[in-house]
Scaffold this motif. Structure first.
Motif, PDB file in Angstrom:
ATOM      1  N   LEU A 184       0.813  -1.219   0.000  1.00 19.14           N
ATOM      2  CA  LEU A 184       0.000   0.000   0.000  1.00 19.14           C
ATOM      3  C   LEU A 184       0.846   1.269   0.000  1.00 19.14           C
ATOM      4  O   LEU A 184       0.343   2.340  -0.338  1.00 19.14           O
ATOM      5  N   ARG A 185       2.097   1.147   0.362  1.00 21.61           N
ATOM      6  CA  ARG A 185       2.929   2.337   0.502  1.00 21.61           C
ATOM      7  C   ARG A 185       3.088   3.077  -0.815  1.00 21.61           C
ATOM      8  O   ARG A 185       3.508   2.501  -1.820  1.00 21.61           O
ATOM      9  N   GLY A 186       2.722   4.340  -0.789  1.00 22.60           N
ATOM     10  CA  GLY A 186       2.830   5.163  -1.974  1.00 22.60           C
ATOM     11  C   GLY A 186       1.776   4.896  -3.029  1.00 22.60           C
ATOM     12  O   GLY A 186       1.787   5.532  -4.086  1.00 22.60           O
ATOM     13  N   LYS A 187       0.873   3.980  -2.783  1.00 27.27           N
ATOM     14  CA  LYS A 187      -0.124   3.605  -3.786  1.00 27.27           C
ATOM     15  C   LYS A 187      -1.555   3.894  -3.345  1.00 27.27           C
ATOM     16  O   LYS A 187      -2.461   3.833  -4.170  1.00 27.27           O
ATOM     17  N   GLY A 221     -13.765  -4.938  12.279  1.00 24.41           N
ATOM     18  CA  GLY A 221     -13.782  -5.459  13.634  1.00 24.41           C
ATOM     19  C   GLY A 221     -13.181  -4.474  14.613  1.00 24.41           C
ATOM     20  O   GLY A 221     -13.511  -3.285  14.614  1.00 24.41           O
ATOM     21  N   THR A 222     -12.258  -4.948  15.433  1.00 21.13           N
ATOM     22  CA  THR A 222     -11.629  -4.092  16.441  1.00 21.13           C
ATOM     23  C   THR A 222     -10.378  -3.392  15.917  1.00 21.13           C
ATOM     24  O   THR A 222      -9.653  -2.768  16.687  1.00 21.13           O
ATOM     25  N   GLY A 223     -10.094  -3.529  14.629  1.00 16.75           N
ATOM     26  CA  GLY A 223      -9.001  -2.793  13.998  1.00 16.75           C
ATOM     27  C   GLY A 223      -7.615  -3.396  14.126  1.00 16.75           C
ATOM     28  O   GLY A 223      -6.630  -2.639  14.160  1.00 16.75           O
ATOM     29  N   PRO A 224      -7.449  -4.731  14.122  1.00 15.93           N
ATOM     30  CA  PRO A 224      -6.106  -5.297  14.279  1.00 15.93           C
ATOM     31  C   PRO A 224      -5.172  -5.014  13.111  1.00 15.93           C
ATOM     32  O   PRO A 224      -3.947  -5.124  13.260  1.00 15.93           O
ATOM     33  N   ASN A 225      -5.718  -4.664  11.947  1.00 16.42           N
ATOM     34  CA  ASN A 225      -4.865  -4.413  10.776  1.00 16.42           C
ATOM     35  C   ASN A 225      -4.344  -2.986  10.702  1.00 16.42           C
ATOM     36  O   ASN A 225      -3.389  -2.715   9.966  1.00 16.42           O
ATOM     37  N   LEU A 226      -4.954  -2.083  11.435  1.00 18.01           N
ATOM     38  CA  LEU A 226      -4.634  -0.662  11.274  1.00 18.01           C
ATOM     39  C   LEU A 226      -3.176  -0.351  11.564  1.00 18.01           C
ATOM     40  O   LEU A 226      -2.569   0.517  10.931  1.00 18.01           O
ATOM     41  N   LYS A 227      -2.574  -1.063  12.486  1.00 19.50           N
ATOM     42  CA  LYS A 227      -1.176  -0.784  12.848  1.00 19.50           C
ATOM     43  C   LYS A 227      -0.218  -1.052  11.695  1.00 19.50           C
ATOM     44  O   LYS A 227       0.910  -0.538  11.695  1.00 19.50           O
ATOM     45  N   TYR A 228      -0.651  -1.816  10.695  1.00 19.41           N
ATOM     46  CA  TYR A 228       0.224  -2.146   9.575  1.00 19.41           C
ATOM     47  C   TYR A 228       0.229  -1.083   8.483  1.00 19.41           C
ATOM     48  O   TYR A 228       1.163  -1.016   7.694  1.00 19.41           O
ATOM     49  N   TYR A 229      -0.814  -0.263   8.428  1.00 19.10           N
ATOM     50  CA  TYR A 229      -0.884   0.663   7.292  1.00 19.10           C
ATOM     51  C   TYR A 229      -1.386   2.059   7.644  1.00 19.10           C
ATOM     52  O   TYR A 229      -1.304   2.962   6.806  1.00 19.10           O
ATOM     53  N   ALA A 230      -1.886   2.283   8.839  1.00 17.98           N
ATOM     54  CA  ALA A 230      -2.550   3.555   9.144  1.00 17.98           C
ATOM     55  C   ALA A 230      -1.655   4.539   9.878  1.00 17.98           C
ATOM     56  O   ALA A 230      -2.125   5.328  10.693  1.00 17.98           O
ATOM     57  N   ASN A 231      -0.351   4.498   9.625  1.00 14.76           N
ATOM     58  CA  ASN A 231       0.569   5.406  10.316  1.00 14.76           C
ATOM     59  C   ASN A 231       0.987   6.592   9.454  1.00 14.76           C
ATOM     60  O   ASN A 231       1.980   7.241   9.712  1.00 14.76           O
ATOM     61  N   ASP A 232       0.219   6.859   8.409  1.00 16.99           N
ATOM     62  CA  ASP A 232       0.478   7.988   7.517  1.00 16.99           C
ATOM     63  C   ASP A 232      -0.583   9.052   7.770  1.00 16.99           C
ATOM     64  O   ASP A 232      -1.781   8.789   7.630  1.00 16.99           O
ATOM     65  N   ALA A 233      -0.147  10.240   8.140  1.00 13.14           N
ATOM     66  CA  ALA A 233      -1.093  11.306   8.485  1.00 13.14           C
ATOM     67  C   ALA A 233      -1.976  11.700   7.317  1.00 13.14           C
ATOM     68  O   ALA A 233      -3.050  12.275   7.507  1.00 13.14           O
ATOM     69  N   ASP A 234      -1.533  11.399   6.081  1.00 13.79           N
ATOM     70  CA  ASP A 234      -2.311  11.791   4.907  1.00 13.79           C
ATOM     71  C   ASP A 234      -3.374  10.771   4.519  1.00 13.79           C
ATOM     72  O   ASP A 234      -4.176  11.016   3.623  1.00 13.79           O
ATOM     73  N   LEU A 235      -3.381   9.612   5.166  1.00 14.94           N
ATOM     74  CA  LEU A 235      -4.342   8.571   4.808  1.00 14.94           C
ATOM     75  C   LEU A 235      -5.755   8.938   5.233  1.00 14.94           C
ATOM     76  O   LEU A 235      -5.966   9.590   6.263  1.00 14.94           O
ATOM     77  N   GLU A 236      -6.721   8.511   4.447  1.00 12.14           N
ATOM     78  CA  GLU A 236      -8.125   8.588   4.802  1.00 12.14           C
ATOM     79  C   GLU A 236      -8.637   7.155   4.828  1.00 12.14           C
ATOM     80  O   GLU A 236      -8.565   6.439   3.833  1.00 12.14           O
ATOM     81  N   VAL A 237      -9.168   6.716   5.951  1.00 13.51           N
ATOM     82  CA  VAL A 237      -9.562   5.320   6.123  1.00 13.51           C
ATOM     83  C   VAL A 237     -11.021   5.233   6.524  1.00 13.51           C
ATOM     84  O   VAL A 237     -11.467   5.918   7.455  1.00 13.51           O
TER      85      VAL A 237
END
Length: 302
Positions: free
Chosen positions: A124-127, A137-153
């Motif tokens: 997902l990086r840069g793409k 669910g409870t968001g277990p995947n967020l730590k893998y990709y949601a550390n970019d301030a510009d992301l909208e999730v």
């Protein structure tokens, strides 16, 4: 979705699905931190359990800074589908199920799958700047990709009680509160516009949706051209194996106790046949996933 168990230490045969644009392999964590190593003729390890992530999500009430809006024409339709596919449950049940998924009950599985997810989500990086996760669910995947301030999730789930946990996970991952929106809805009717997101994520979701084909068509619809669908799903074991025999027996019980989770779906085949322009699919057996094996993971492109 699925509640896990430590039953049945089995050693089933491997299952790989393929198509003309699909690559298949058995992948195990390598000795390098976070790395994966492809092998052939790999004898699978015993498996115990898989906590299924789940399926779907709610209306995107357009009050935040997210720029993808809910099409007004779909507002009533998606709620109708939500109530049909996921009829309202008592609050205590929804809260109990959310708390179980946020407990130690799922952590052994998440620890084992971490190396696979780490590699998968690097794609997902840069793409991708706008991401939809179905069955968050409870968001277990967020730590893998949601550390970019510009992301909208957008995090979607039919159980509204997941919102609190998912919001906490988003904040812990570094996502700005204004850039995360929880949506209560199901995968069969996603309340987002056509071609509105760069990527869709779904882990342990298709096992419990009411209609796999319809959900995959919805995933394709909301993806922009060239967008990515990242997935991790458990699938039926190979016909003739002891594991498949047990899955056939336990499937009705699993659906009852694990919020509609099916043990015998050919989900990898369904993804291959959904009409994506390309599918890269690999197979793994997890020691913490018991009869919820094998698991397929990979990327499909629109």
């Amino acid at each position: 979705m699925l509640l896990h168990s430590s039953l049945f230490p089995l050693n089933p045969n491997t299952l790989c699905t393929s198509s003309h644009k699909t690559s298949t392999s058995i992948i195990t964590p390598s000795n390098h931190p976070g790395g994966l190593e492809k092998t052939s003729n790999h004898e699978p390890k015993p498996s115990r359990f898989c906590p299924c992530g789940r399926r779907h999500f709610l209306e995107a009430t357009a009050t935040g800074l997210l720029s993808v809006s809910v099409p007004p024409a779909n507002a009533s339709d998606y709620k109708t589908v939500l109530n049909r596919v996921h009829p309202p449950r008592p609050d205590w049940y929804e809260e109990f199920y959310a708390s179980v998924l946020n407990s130690d009950a799922t952590r052994s599985y998440e620890a084992e799958i971490a190396a696979y997810k780490s590699q998968l989500f690097t794609n997902l990086r840069g793409k991708a700047k706008r991401i939809l996760e179905i069955g968050i669910g409870t968001g277990p995947n967020l730590k893998y990709y949601a550390n970019d301030a510009d992301l909208e999730v957008f995090g979607m789930d039919p159980n509204v009680k997941m919102e609190r946990y998912a919001q906490e996970a988003a904040e812990a991952a570094g996502l700005l509160p204004t850039n995360f929106k929880f949506i209560q809805a199901v995968g069969e009717a996603i309340p987002l516009s056509d071609a509105s997101v760069d990527a869709v994520i779904g882990t342990l979701v298709l096992c419990s949706v009411a209609n796999v084909d319809q959900t995959l068509q919805e995933v394709k619809r909301v993806l922009r051209p060239g967008g990515l669908y990242l997935f991790v799903e458990h699938v039926a074991a190979k016909d003739g194996t002891l594991l498949r025999f047990l899955q056939n027996i336990l499937d009705p019980l699993q659906q009852t106790v694990a919020d509609g989770c099916h043990l015998t779906r050919e989900t990898g085949k369904k993804i291959n046949e959904a009409g994506f322009s390309g599918v890269e699919l690999s197979t793994a057996f997890l020691s913490n996933a018991a009869f919820v094996n094998p698991q397929v993971y990979g990327i499909a492109s629109k």
